[in-house]
Design a protein around this motif. Sequence first.
Motif, short mmCIF file in Angstrom:
data_model
loop_
_atom_site.label_atom_id
_atom_site.label_comp_id
_atom_site.label_asym_id
_atom_site.label_seq_id
_atom_site.Cartn_x
_atom_site.Cartn_y
_atom_site.Cartn_z
N SER A 853 -8.06 -30.79 60.45
CA SER A 853 -6.94 -31.58 60.39
C SER A 853 -7.82 -33.10 59.82
CB SER A 853 -5.93 -31.79 61.09
OG SER A 853 -5.47 -30.85 61.52
N PHE A 854 -8.99 -33.22 60.30
CA PHE A 854 -10.09 -34.36 60.82
C PHE A 854 -10.60 -34.48 59.58
CE2 PHE A 854 -8.43 -34.69 65.27
CZ PHE A 854 -7.55 -35.50 65.09
N CYS A 855 -10.67 -32.76 58.88
CA CYS A 855 -12.35 -32.64 58.03
C CYS A 855 -11.30 -32.16 57.38
CB CYS A 855 -13.68 -32.73 58.49
SG CYS A 855 -13.89 -32.56 57.47
N SER A 856 -11.11 -32.20 55.89
CA SER A 856 -10.84 -31.18 55.46
C SER A 856 -11.69 -30.20 54.29
CB SER A 856 -9.33 -31.31 54.30
OG SER A 856 -9.97 -32.24 53.58
N ALA A 857 -11.13 -29.06 53.75
CA ALA A 857 -12.61 -28.52 52.89
C ALA A 857 -12.66 -29.65 51.44
CB ALA A 857 -11.66 -27.47 51.54
N ASP A 858 -11.68 -30.22 51.29
CA ASP A 858 -12.79 -31.60 50.29
C ASP A 858 -13.19 -32.40 50.76
OD1 ASP A 858 -10.90 -30.33 48.07
OD2 ASP A 858 -9.45 -31.59 48.25
N ASP A 859 -12.80 -32.96 51.57
CA ASP A 859 -14.32 -33.86 52.51
C ASP A 859 -15.32 -32.70 52.92
OD1 ASP A 859 -12.15 -35.47 52.62
OD2 ASP A 859 -10.82 -34.48 54.58
N VAL A 860 -15.36 -32.46 52.79
CA VAL A 860 -16.54 -31.63 52.92
C VAL A 860 -17.53 -31.18 51.21
CG1 VAL A 860 -17.32 -29.30 53.19
CG2 VAL A 860 -16.14 -29.46 54.44
N ILE A 861 -16.74 -30.95 50.60
CA ILE A 861 -17.50 -31.25 49.09
C ILE A 861 -17.73 -32.52 48.94
CG2 ILE A 861 -17.35 -30.81 46.43
CD1 ILE A 861 -14.82 -28.63 47.50
N ILE A 862 -17.02 -33.41 49.13
CA ILE A 862 -17.26 -35.00 48.91
C ILE A 862 -18.01 -35.03 49.70
CG2 ILE A 862 -16.80 -37.16 49.60
CD1 ILE A 862 -13.53 -36.64 48.68
N PHE A 863 -18.83 -34.87 51.32
CA PHE A 863 -19.52 -34.98 51.58
C PHE A 863 -21.63 -34.35 51.25
CE2 PHE A 863 -16.36 -35.38 55.54
CZ PHE A 863 -16.77 -36.74 54.90
N LYS A 864 -20.43 -32.68 50.15
CA LYS A 864 -21.63 -32.92 49.94
C LYS A 864 -22.56 -33.06 48.77
CE LYS A 864 -20.77 -27.71 51.36
NZ LYS A 864 -20.30 -26.42 50.84
N ALA A 865 -21.62 -34.07 47.40
CA ALA A 865 -21.99 -34.45 46.26
C ALA A 865 -22.38 -35.50 46.75
CB ALA A 865 -20.45 -35.34 45.96
N GLN A 866 -22.46 -36.30 48.19
CA GLN A 866 -23.38 -37.91 48.78
C GLN A 866 -24.17 -37.38 49.27
OE1 GLN A 866 -20.01 -39.13 51.46
NE2 GLN A 866 -19.10 -40.70 49.69
N GLU A 867 -24.14 -36.30 49.95
CA GLU A 867 -25.49 -35.85 50.21
C GLU A 867 -26.51 -36.08 49.05
OE1 GLU A 867 -29.17 -34.96 52.54
OE2 GLU A 867 -26.92 -35.85 52.78
N TYR A 868 -26.23 -35.01 47.21
CA TYR A 868 -26.71 -34.99 46.31
C TYR A 868 -27.07 -36.30 45.84
CZ TYR A 868 -26.39 -29.62 46.55
OH TYR A 868 -26.46 -28.74 46.56
N VAL A 869 -26.34 -37.45 45.70
CA VAL A 869 -26.48 -38.55 45.32
C VAL A 869 -27.67 -39.06 45.21
CG1 VAL A 869 -25.43 -40.96 44.40
CG2 VAL A 869 -24.02 -39.06 44.39
N LYS A 870 -27.80 -39.09 47.17
CA LYS A 870 -28.64 -39.70 48.43
C LYS A 870 -29.58 -38.80 47.89
CE LYS A 870 -29.73 -40.30 53.21
NZ LYS A 870 -31.07 -39.61 52.84
N ARG A 871 -30.05 -37.87 47.92
CA ARG A 871 -31.30 -37.05 47.22
C ARG A 871 -32.01 -37.60 45.70
NH1 ARG A 871 -30.33 -30.75 49.02
NH2 ARG A 871 -29.66 -31.28 51.29
N ALA A 872 -30.73 -37.71 44.53
CA ALA A 872 -31.55 -37.52 43.57
C ALA A 872 -32.10 -40.03 43.47
CB ALA A 872 -29.49 -38.54 42.75
N SER A 873 -31.34 -40.28 44.77
CA SER A 873 -32.16 -41.98 44.69
C SER A 873 -33.49 -41.97 45.10
CB SER A 873 -30.90 -42.29 45.38
OG SER A 873 -29.83 -42.55 45.26
N GLU A 874 -33.56 -40.60 46.18
CA GLU A 874 -35.53 -40.14 46.71
C GLU A 874 -35.70 -40.10 45.57
OE1 GLU A 874 -34.34 -37.67 50.22
OE2 GLU A 874 -33.10 -39.40 51.70
N ALA A 875 -35.58 -38.79 44.97
CA ALA A 875 -36.01 -38.29 43.93
C ALA A 875 -36.92 -39.28 42.82
CB ALA A 875 -35.67 -36.86 43.32
#
Length: 959
Positions: A853-875
């Motif tokens: 209820s506090f962290c839905s499946a959509d939230d998980v996808i958003i967090f994954k996408a944010q993780e990819y943005v962070k990795r792109a910055s590091e690359a």
Amino acid sequence: MSYALQTPQKPLPGAYIQTPAASRHQPLQSRQPSSTPQQQNGLQQQSQTLSQQGRSTQKTGQKSEKEDVPPIQRAAKAVNEALSEESQYPDLDSYIGQGISSEYEVTTQPAWAPFQKTKMHPIPDRIFDQYNRAQVSTIMGLFADFNHAWVAIDNALYLWDYTHPNPDLVSFEEQSHTITAVRLVKPRAGVFVPSVIRLLVVATTADITIVGLCAQPAPHGGQAVALYSLKMSTPVKGLDVNVIEGSDNTGRIFFCGRGSDDVYEFTYQQEERWFQNRCAKVNHTNKGYSTFAPTSFFGQKSQQETVVQVIMDDTRRLLYTLSSRSTIRTFHVKGNGSLDLVITKPLGQTLSNVGHMTSQSDLISPSMAIVSISAITAQEATKIHLMASTSTGCRIFMSATSSYGYYSSSSNAPTSMQVQHVKFPPADNSNSQQNQQSNSTQVASYSSTPAINTSSRSLVPTRTAVRYAPGHFLAFVVRDPQAGTDLLFVSGPDSARIARPQDQQRMTRYAELALWLNLGSQAEDIGLVTEPFSASLNPVGFGNELAVQFDKPTSEIAILTNNGVHMLRRRRLVDIFAAALRLGGGDEGLEGEVKKFIRQYGPGETAATALAVACGQAFDVASDSRLARILDPDVLEHARKAFIEYGGKPQFNENSMLDQSMPVIDLVQPSPRHRGLSRYVSRLVRSIWKAPIIHEIVTPTGGLMIASSASMLKLKEISQDLTKLGEFLNANKSFIEGLAGPEALGNVKTKQDEVCLQAEHRALHALVVLIDNIIEGLAFVLVLYDEKIEETVLSLANETRQQVRNLSYEGLCTTPLGKQLAKDLVKAIVNRNILSGSNVETVAEALRRRCGSFCSADDVIIFKAQEYVKRASEAGANSDVCRDYLNESVRLFKQVTGSLSMEQLHWVVENYVSLEFYAGSIQLCLDKAQESDRGNRALTWIQEGRPQGASSGSVLREL
């Protein structure tokens, strides 16, 4: 659309809903003994009226507030009502009023026993070896809160952990004189190092010494104690000290001797001062020449009064002493180190007070003696201060008064003491057993007024007695002085009957359950093993043992005898019910036990208790003397049937039919089953429900430390209990009226039954939803404390942080604000993990799995996408790896565009622009715009020439 009413709009109060109403235009017809077509038509018309009333109120907009309440709020209200009801448990003063009583239910059935012996720890053989070498004296005692016993043999003191099968002896043999008294007290704050948590006060024939006691957890689960010499002692030669008492709040130590009735104090401080040693003794009652005078002249001394017991009440700053002549003295303990005698209550005055309450009784006479006194704290009662036990087994409750009324302030001293109530002993054992055998499965009606027995000698002679909150009474009776053994009479308040008396119009009566136990030896000392009982910090609600059945450990008492330490456990109502089901003896016997419970405690409490047993909350002593859960399938099945079959039915309030504005469903009172379920849930969560989820503490260095208001172990226990409850309800929903689903409507016969069933479903379904929400809320808090909670909270905005600081578990699990704050905390956790380079996907998946209820499946996808943005910055901006990460992030963001907040969109666009990923930022913004305006209202507004007006303004605000 309107509906023609077929019954009068204002029916008479008390009219039954299934009774056909008379027509306005026809004379009243007489009732026939059998059903007629006219009556059947009337029933149909009445059912139609119910439907029309429900539809009419909806059509006309006359909705009640209850109809708009979400299920979670409705369930929260039921839990809060249950908590409020239990907080109003009668205080001690309300059922121990002016007068006398003798009501007991002395049981001979093991299933209904209010206490049970769990085990007996034998005295180690090494103690007997030392005992056989004794030359002068031997005394024994308990330090029950440390699970230790002690024995003083001549000048040597030995301590051992009586719970250990082969304990080590801790000895103190530094003194050369015979030990006369030993006591364990709390030290004054700031005098010793923090590791010294207790002071062992040892009195000998020559001096009195304090020894430091330190305790650490032992490998076997108990506590290992160590003694340290503090080099503090003062001479007491000639006093023959026999009684020592300490104040837990102030650390002051008082003692008395067999030579007089004076009260002394052992004073101590950290270091010596001018004209003041590190320790000394002060006589508070005789400050003149006799303080320094010898206790006898020429070897002759008259028989004089001595002190036999001293007790301290820190809540009122009162010290009570009991003398050998049954005189009770009250001292006011002042903050400046003084001790003033304020009340002297001779036995004659006590007898005179009792004489105004009862006629002549052999149990209350000059020939009796007061054998012990027990203080009753201000938390437990306002008027009652003290209980005195007599050698005849009577309990005399006393109150201290001042010139302004009952003494309640600790700053002003009381001036007098009066007897408030006398509880006489139970009926003689032989008569009691005959009554029990003749009514083995049925208790006499509690609403009837039994005759008060003022002549029973069942507790004669009582050698000593003790009382523990909230009313556990233990009397040691010597039937045969030559045998050297005690019979133990133990009683406790029947909390369920006191909380909900059958006769609500009469004053609550002092109902007690009791039993006899044969110790087989003589008691030397008694001690409370568990923390002193307290269900509330105020007298109202203090003694509610039902409310804390699953929240606090049940009271446990240790009794030291000359052959071992006997453990006595207070049995909870849930334990008694489970034992009654186990020992009921067949289906007929089980039915009788359940009906007996309903008669005594009501259907609501029976439903709550049966549900607790079915969920595995009951405990009993196993064959190996170990306390174990009752998981017998037969017992659990019988409890399940009791909850389902004896849960009662919802009731329709016909009198409320006068209020035409209320929907019909709101006129239904849910069943006792619903009341039992809400009561059980409230008892599981009572300790955390109103508590904040975080508690901020400022460290001495100015830093921030966040602690939980409840331990993680406690949160896990509550979550496990609620999970078992949810599984039980889910497994039995097809049998529970109100949770069975639409197919249950096929069994209804009238419109009233249908409405009642709908109301029951609404109430039970709301509680099921609440249970799931609480489980998720507790899982979220556990995850929150697994992370670095200080950094998470500090990363919040100031307003959000203040709201989180004030957020309670109730608010987290039942309010929209709590859910939103939880989501803010989830985002803060994820953002912190992104900044620290941690694996966001793992954290997000754990949150989604444990608290969706506090962290839905959509939230998980958003967090994954944010993780990819962070990795792109590091690359790096121009690398192929960077572009792959960015393209993958766009693909993920596109899946959840509707759940993407503007704050998150700004963060993504800023990162895309910094990485020169302009196509992705434009595409993401267009996708978000398309998702926000699926009807192309913005395009229509442009094509219409950008008109100005209220409607166009609202379109712009939404977009």
